[in-house]
Design a protein around this motif. Structure first.
Motif, PDB file in Angstrom:
ATOM      1  N   MET A   1      39.646  24.250 -10.552  1.00  0.00           N
ATOM      2  CA  MET A   1      39.847  23.153 -11.272  1.00  0.00           C
ATOM      3  C   MET A   1      40.067  23.730 -12.771  1.00  0.00           C
ATOM      4  SD  MET A   1      36.969  20.277 -11.247  1.00  0.00           S
ATOM      5  CE  MET A   1      37.201  19.648  -9.721  1.00  0.00           C
ATOM      6  N   ARG A  22      31.931  20.128 -11.353  1.00  0.00           N
ATOM      7  CA  ARG A  22      32.894  19.895 -10.273  1.00  0.00           C
ATOM      8  C   ARG A  22      32.513  18.454  -9.452  1.00  0.00           C
ATOM      9  NH1 ARG A  22      32.518  24.883  -8.406  1.00  0.00           N
ATOM     10  NH2 ARG A  22      34.191  25.892  -9.273  1.00  0.00           N
ATOM     11  N   GLN A  23      31.463  18.324  -9.214  1.00  0.00           N
ATOM     12  CA  GLN A  23      30.939  16.978  -8.790  1.00  0.00           C
ATOM     13  C   GLN A  23      31.140  16.161  -9.551  1.00  0.00           C
ATOM     14  OE1 GLN A  23      26.921  17.477  -7.487  1.00  0.00           O
ATOM     15  NE2 GLN A  23      27.385  19.004  -5.992  1.00  0.00           N
ATOM     16  N   GLU A  26      35.165  15.436  -9.622  1.00  0.00           N
ATOM     17  CA  GLU A  26      35.544  14.820  -8.400  1.00  0.00           C
ATOM     18  C   GLU A  26      35.201  13.365  -7.988  1.00  0.00           C
ATOM     19  OE1 GLU A  26      34.265  17.591  -5.313  1.00  0.00           O
ATOM     20  OE2 GLU A  26      35.583  19.092  -5.916  1.00  0.00           O
ATOM     21  N   ARG A  27      33.760  13.065  -8.479  1.00  0.00           N
ATOM     22  CA  ARG A  27      33.548  11.781  -8.475  1.00  0.00           C
ATOM     23  C   ARG A  27      34.098  10.713  -9.059  1.00  0.00           C
ATOM     24  NH1 ARG A  27      27.314  11.374  -9.858  1.00  0.00           N
ATOM     25  NH2 ARG A  27      28.226  11.540 -11.968  1.00  0.00           N
ATOM     26  N   SER A  29      37.619  11.414 -10.156  1.00  0.00           N
ATOM     27  CA  SER A  29      39.090  11.668  -9.893  1.00  0.00           C
ATOM     28  C   SER A  29      39.968  10.518  -9.716  1.00  0.00           C
ATOM     29  CB  SER A  29      39.321  12.579  -9.023  1.00  0.00           C
ATOM     30  OG  SER A  29      39.070  12.385  -7.691  1.00  0.00           O
TER      31      SER A  29
END
Length: 176
Positions: A1, A22-23, A26-27, A29
């Protein structure tokens, strides 16, 4: 990322921070919109760096990143700077001016040290973040704003105002 490489260090706390970012990314995106994010930590722990990393790694990384140190702007000018104003809104308002929320359109706005201002101002600000609309000083209409917010604070933050859909990151790394 992209962007996460700017967070150097191999300590478990850094790995946990990267994973938390990251979480969050991604949540969001599919929506192309980050939730409001509260960054907490002592002075010198890298809150500003984390905000920039989240911006670059997020879906709006190519958009503007507007960094606002709310403590450095006098209370009487802060609303005009953030929300903008219309001609005639106050004595020296000779022409309309877009606010910093409008400048961050399509990107991210970082609001630092907001808790130093009044509860009334914080409530106004959080209403803008929640409704995604801003009304310039002297205007009768609201304009849509498309700029997710990162909020950073060194002390206890917005006692009762933080939006429900926000993400919270506590940075506990000691200053070097």
């Amino acid at each position: 990322m992209r962007g996460l490489g700017d967070l150097i260090g191999q300590a478990p706390v850094m790995d946990a921070l990267r994973e938390q970012i990251r979480q969050i990314i991604e949540r969001t995106s599919s929506s192309r919109r980050l939730p409001p994010i509260l960054l907490q930590g002592e002075t010198g722990t890298g809150k500003n760096l984390v905000a920039r990393v989240i911006h670059r790694a997020g879906p709006r990384g190519d958009g503007p990143f507007v960094d606002v140190n709310c403590a450095a702007i006098p209370a009487g000018l802060l609303e005009a700077e953030l929300f903008g104003f219309e001609r005639g809104a106050f004595t020296d308002a000779r022409q309309p001016k877009a606010g910093l929320f409008q400048s961050a359109q399509g990107g991210t706005i970082l609001l630092d040290e907001v808790a130093l201002h009044t509860d009334a101002f914080q409530a106004k600000l959080l209403n803008i973040i929640g409704e995604r609309r801003v009304r310039r000083l002297g205007s009768t209409r609201s304009e849509p704003v498309d700029a997710p917010s990162s909020l950073q604070q060194t002390k206890m933050f917005w006692r009762r105002f933080m939006p429900v859909d926000s993400a919270r990151i506590s940075i506990t790394v000691s200053p070097s």
